[in-house]
Structure formats: C-alpha cells, structure tokens
Write an enzyme that holds these catalytic residues in place. Structure first.
Site, PDB file in Angstrom:
ATOM      1  N   GLY A  90       0.807  -1.216   0.000  1.00 61.66           N
ATOM      2  CA  GLY A  90       0.000   0.000   0.000  1.00 61.66           C
ATOM      3  C   GLY A  90       0.840   1.264   0.000  1.00 61.66           C
ATOM      4  N   ALA A  91       1.898   1.282  -0.807  1.00 61.53           N
ATOM      5  CA  ALA A  91       2.867   2.379  -0.754  1.00 61.53           C
ATOM      6  C   ALA A  91       2.633   3.460  -1.800  1.00 61.53           C
ATOM      7  CB  ALA A  91       4.282   1.823  -0.905  1.00 61.53           C
ATOM      8  N   ASN A  92       1.436   3.505  -2.378  1.00 54.21           N
ATOM      9  CA  ASN A  92       1.208   4.524  -3.408  1.00 54.21           C
ATOM     10  C   ASN A  92       0.643   5.829  -2.860  1.00 54.21           C
ATOM     11  OD1 ASN A  92      -1.389   3.713  -2.846  1.00 54.21           O
ATOM     12  ND2 ASN A  92      -1.775   2.796  -4.840  1.00 54.21           N
ATOM     13  N   GLY A  96       2.704   5.080   3.650  1.00 53.51           N
ATOM     14  CA  GLY A  96       3.474   4.119   2.881  1.00 53.51           C
ATOM     15  C   GLY A  96       4.328   4.785   1.827  1.00 53.51           C
ATOM     16  N   SER A 226      -2.676   0.267  14.878  1.00 46.39           N
ATOM     17  CA  SER A 226      -3.362   1.501  15.246  1.00 46.39           C
ATOM     18  C   SER A 226      -3.706   1.459  16.726  1.00 46.39           C
ATOM     19  CB  SER A 226      -4.651   1.652  14.428  1.00 46.39           C
ATOM     20  OG  SER A 226      -5.481   2.669  14.949  1.00 46.39           O
ATOM     21  N   TYR A 263     -12.644  -2.775  12.380  1.00 45.15           N
ATOM     22  CA  TYR A 263     -11.300  -2.239  12.146  1.00 45.15           C
ATOM     23  C   TYR A 263     -10.417  -2.433  13.376  1.00 45.15           C
ATOM     24  CZ  TYR A 263      -7.595   1.140  11.135  1.00 45.15           C
ATOM     25  OH  TYR A 263      -6.379   1.745  10.938  1.00 45.15           O
TER      26      TYR A 263
END
Length: 360
Positions: A90-92, A96, A226, A263
C-alpha cells in the site's frame, strides 16, 4: 490464512489490548465534552465578571487541550540502506509513500507492493524525482492485491524466485469501511486486507527474510497497526474458519460494539501476530514490530461514514500530522539501531507502549 486463529494460541477470546496512549477518537470526545461543559456553564451563570472568568477558562482549556491533542513533532536519524531490499504494501499514498521515499533516499531498493498499478507507477515516479543527487536508491513497482490470496501467493513466489534477501517487510496497507464487503476468497474485507493477507504474505516471505537476515545483519517485519487495537476483541465465532466475519448479523454486531468496530479487531490481530511472529523467528534473526502511526492527515478511512469518523476527517487538516511525520514510527521500527536486540514491541511516537495484559 484460514488457520490464523488456531496458530495464534497465545491470545484468549474476549481479551483486549490496552494502551497508555489515549486514542484520537477518545481525545476528541474529551475535548468536545469539556468545551460543552464550559460553554453550558457560561450560559447558565449570570454577571459579566463570571462571563469573563468563564471565557478565560475556555481559552486556557482550548490551549491546553490543543497541546495535548496535537501530536508531537518527530525526528529520526538517517540509516544507511545501501544494498538493502524493502517491501512496502500500500505504498502509493499516505504513510506508505513517504516511508518509501525516505528509505529510498537512504539508498534502499524499495518495492511498492500495490493493488492499483497506475497509482503505484505515478508514486514511483514522484519518489524518483524527489531523490537527492548521487542517491543510489531504487524504487520498483509490483502488483499485490491483499483482497486476493492468489495475488498474495503470486507476489511472494515471484519475489522468492529472484533469490534476493528481504531486509524489511512493511505491512502498511489497510482498509476501513462501515459496510460489509466480502472478497473473492469469501472473507470479510477488513479481516483479509488488514490481517489475513499480510499474515499469508509474511509467512510466504520468511525464507527471503532469513536470507536478508544472514546477508544484512538482521531483518525486520513492521505491522502498521493503530491505537484502535485498544478497542479490539477477537470473537471466535465471528472470525472462525467457517464464518470469516462474512456473516452480516455478526459483522453488524461488531461494528455497533464501539467506535472502531471490525477495524479495531483486525488492528488487534496485527499486534498479536507481530508478538507471536517475533517469538517464533527470533532464532532466525528476524524481528517483528507493530506500530501506531498516530493521527495522520490522509484519505484513509473515508469509506467509514459513521459519525466519529466524520468528525475525525473534519479535524484532520487542523490537528493531524502530515504523512511525512506519520511514517516515521514505522521507519524507526524498520531500521533504527536503537531497536537492535529488541522485538515484539508496540510503538507509538517512536516509543514503546507498555505491553498488553498477560495472556495476549
């Protein structure tokens, strides 16, 4: 992936992870209730001197609570990463992306493992354009969809085929929504993207992490969790191998339980998995950490339209840290020398959070 709950024998159903750091949601509630009390008192009491005193106390309270609510600035020492390989899911965008930018500027080879190849390619170009002169860092883009276990297996297999050692695996990607969505594998989306997908990816890349440990003086896995983990409960019926949180009634029950819902459950799973992974891989030179990035100004969570998340989205531009600051705790966990010889920790603001209750 289906045997995750059986493998994590160290947690007991119904137990919760408690943190000494107050989650942002609770801080906002405290701020709102405090200000409401003060304004209500001003309205009820008469007299200008009382009004003046009340207004002064309101201003003082706002200043105090703002200093408490706004996260402190962070700073990190440079770590030379020449010859090191890093995978970030998820580095876009968000933390990230900024973690990838920082590690690449320290000369690492960073692989952006992303679902959307178009956005990932743009992110890679953005990183490359920002690198300092004479930097030897490289950024690569590879397809990875955590909502598909087949995609996870394919990604891991292709990386293993390269024979490269893996020095850092950063499980950064995440999902948050207020609605039930089931993946093609028959698993509820939070459960698969936040936990099971990363669980499977990590297990499949253990051989590469072992190679990285031997060639690079150690390897680390970072799970971006988190403070929502403090609200999490792992209900064995809901998350069983048969249900996989895909039952609408059970899903709604967990979502209604508290402000974090499902979550929070999956963020707790990441913390527990991180601790157990560290215990099992310690002898192989691989350490594991879970981190809370803090309250960060990104678009994450926009699919959760419940009232508290709406408040959080509105407050972000005013009190949240930017992604360049938000990524620092996970980068710290990934490479900083201060953590040598340690593992299984839960970090916030680049500091260890006291361990969870016994039994987790």
């Amino acid at each position: 992936g289906d045997s995750t709950i059986k493998d994590l024998r160290s947690w007991r159903a119904g137990e919760r992870l408690r943190s000494c750091h107050t989650p942002p949601e609770m801080r906002l509630l405290i701020v709102a209730s405090t200000l409401f009390t003060l304004f209500a008192g001003t309205w009820l009491l008469s007299g200008f001197w009382i009004l003046g005193a009340q207004l002064t106390s309101v201003v003082a309270t706002i200043v105090f609570l703002a200093r408490w609510l706004i996260p402190p600035p962070l700073a990190i020492n440079r770590t030379e990463m020449e010859g090191k390989v890093v995978i970030i899911t998820g580095a876009n965008s968000g933390c990230g992306l900024e973690a990838a930018r920082l590690l690449c500027s320290w000369n690492a080879t960073v692989i952006l493992a992303c679902r959307d190849m178009h956005r990932a390619t743009k992110a890679a170009a953005n990183i490359t354009a920002s690198l300092p002169e004479h930097c030897t860092g490289k950024v690569l883009v590879r397809k990875l969809d955590l909502a598909s276990l087949a995609s996870v297996k394919e990604f891991a297999a292709r990386f293993r085929e390269t024979g490269l050692g893996l020095h850092v695996l950063m499980c950064n990607a995440g999902y948050r929504s207020d609605a039930l969505k089931v993946t093609t594998d028959g698993v509820e989306m939070h459960y698969q993207v936040n936990h099971l997908g990363h669980f499977l990816l990590t297990v499949l890349l253990i051989p590469s992490l072992e190679v990285g440990s031997k060639t690079g003086g150690g390897a680390r896995v970072v799970h971006v969790s988190s403070s929502a983990a403090g609200f999490g409960v792992v209900d064995r019926a809901t998350y069983s191998d048969e249900i996989k949180n895909a039952d609408g009634k059970l899903f709604d029950t967990r979502m209604a339980a508290n402000v974090e819902g499902v979550y929070g459950d999956t963020k707790l799973m990441q913390v527990v998995f991180s601790r157990e992974l560290d215990r099992r891989l310690l002898a192989r030179g691989v350490r594991s950490f879970a981190v809370h990035p803090g309250f960060v100004d990104t678009t994450f969570g926009r699919l959760d339209r419940r009232w508290m998340q709406t408040v959080m989205v509105i407050a972000r531009p005013f009190i949240a840290r930017d992604p360049a600051q938000g990524c620092l705790t996970q980068v710290f966990a990934a490479v900083d020398a201060q953590l040598e010889g340690q593992g299984g920790l839960f970090l916030d603001n680049m500091e260890e959070i006291p361990p969870p209750p016994p039994g987790l």
